[in-house]
Design a protein around this motif. Sequence first.
Motif, short mmCIF file in Angstrom:
data_model
loop_
_atom_site.label_atom_id
_atom_site.label_comp_id
_atom_site.label_asym_id
_atom_site.label_seq_id
_atom_site.Cartn_x
_atom_site.Cartn_y
_atom_site.Cartn_z
N ALA A 124 0.83 -1.21 0.00
CA ALA A 124 0.00 0.00 0.00
C ALA A 124 0.86 1.25 0.00
N ALA A 125 1.92 1.26 0.81
CA ALA A 125 2.82 2.42 0.86
C ALA A 125 3.49 2.64 -0.49
N PHE A 126 3.94 1.56 -1.11
CA PHE A 126 4.61 1.70 -2.40
C PHE A 126 3.64 2.20 -3.48
N LEU A 127 2.45 1.60 -3.53
CA LEU A 127 1.48 1.99 -4.56
C LEU A 127 1.05 3.44 -4.41
N ALA A 178 1.46 14.19 -14.05
CA ALA A 178 0.24 14.68 -14.70
C ALA A 178 0.03 16.17 -14.48
N LEU A 179 0.49 16.68 -13.34
CA LEU A 179 0.30 18.09 -13.01
C LEU A 179 1.36 19.01 -13.59
N TYR A 221 3.86 5.63 -5.56
CA TYR A 221 3.93 5.64 -7.03
C TYR A 221 2.80 6.50 -7.60
N ALA A 222 1.62 6.46 -6.94
CA ALA A 222 0.50 7.29 -7.38
C ALA A 222 0.84 8.77 -7.26
N VAL A 234 -5.43 4.65 -10.50
CA VAL A 234 -5.41 3.20 -10.33
C VAL A 234 -4.52 2.81 -9.14
N MET A 235 -3.31 3.40 -9.10
CA MET A 235 -2.37 3.08 -8.03
C MET A 235 -2.92 3.50 -6.67
#
Length: 199
Positions: A77-80, A91-92, A83-84, A187-188
């Motif tokens: 969860a921490a990694f995802l 994207a910004l 990455y998000a 998604v992440m």
Amino acid sequence: MASSALAGFVASAVLIIAIGAQNAFVLRQGLRREHVLPVVLTCALSDLALISAGIAGLGAAIEARPGLITVIRYAGAAFLIGYAVLAAGRALRPQAMDPAAKAPATLRATLLTCLALTYLNPHVYLDTVLLLGSVAQQHADRWSFGLGAAAASLTWFVTLGLGARRLAPLLARPGAWRVLDALIALVMAALGTMLLIQA
């Protein structure tokens, strides 16, 4: 033998084609044409190792140690989520979107990210090791089932990684990369949040 292999192929394909962290990463690498073959091989060989481990009985060992899955769940969860955040940052920042303007990541960094997305994801153990491993046990030729499952994995990752270049014209503009990275971030973040909720 052939029927077991076909069953393994279908079972693996159903599990692997769902949108997930690993698939999003392979797609992005394919679109950037960056270390695609090593990434595809890393994913396929990892699945082969995990499927083999499940058939050999690792699934039962993992089920006997639920604390291990909890640790993997929090780390994943921490990694995802991390990455998000990175994908959202891309994207910004429009200037970060042009693939030609950004220096390619090193092969080592790319493969480390790929391995983390693979092995820090608890679902890979639940789906590949536990589920496919237990289904394989129901077949007279469980190793043929495993080979079929591994073949589905290889077919999917080759198709996703190498086929992504056909989408490149659609992503020729930086704005399209912003949309892609925003979707990857969503998604992440969703996957990471679901892992925390399930903990």
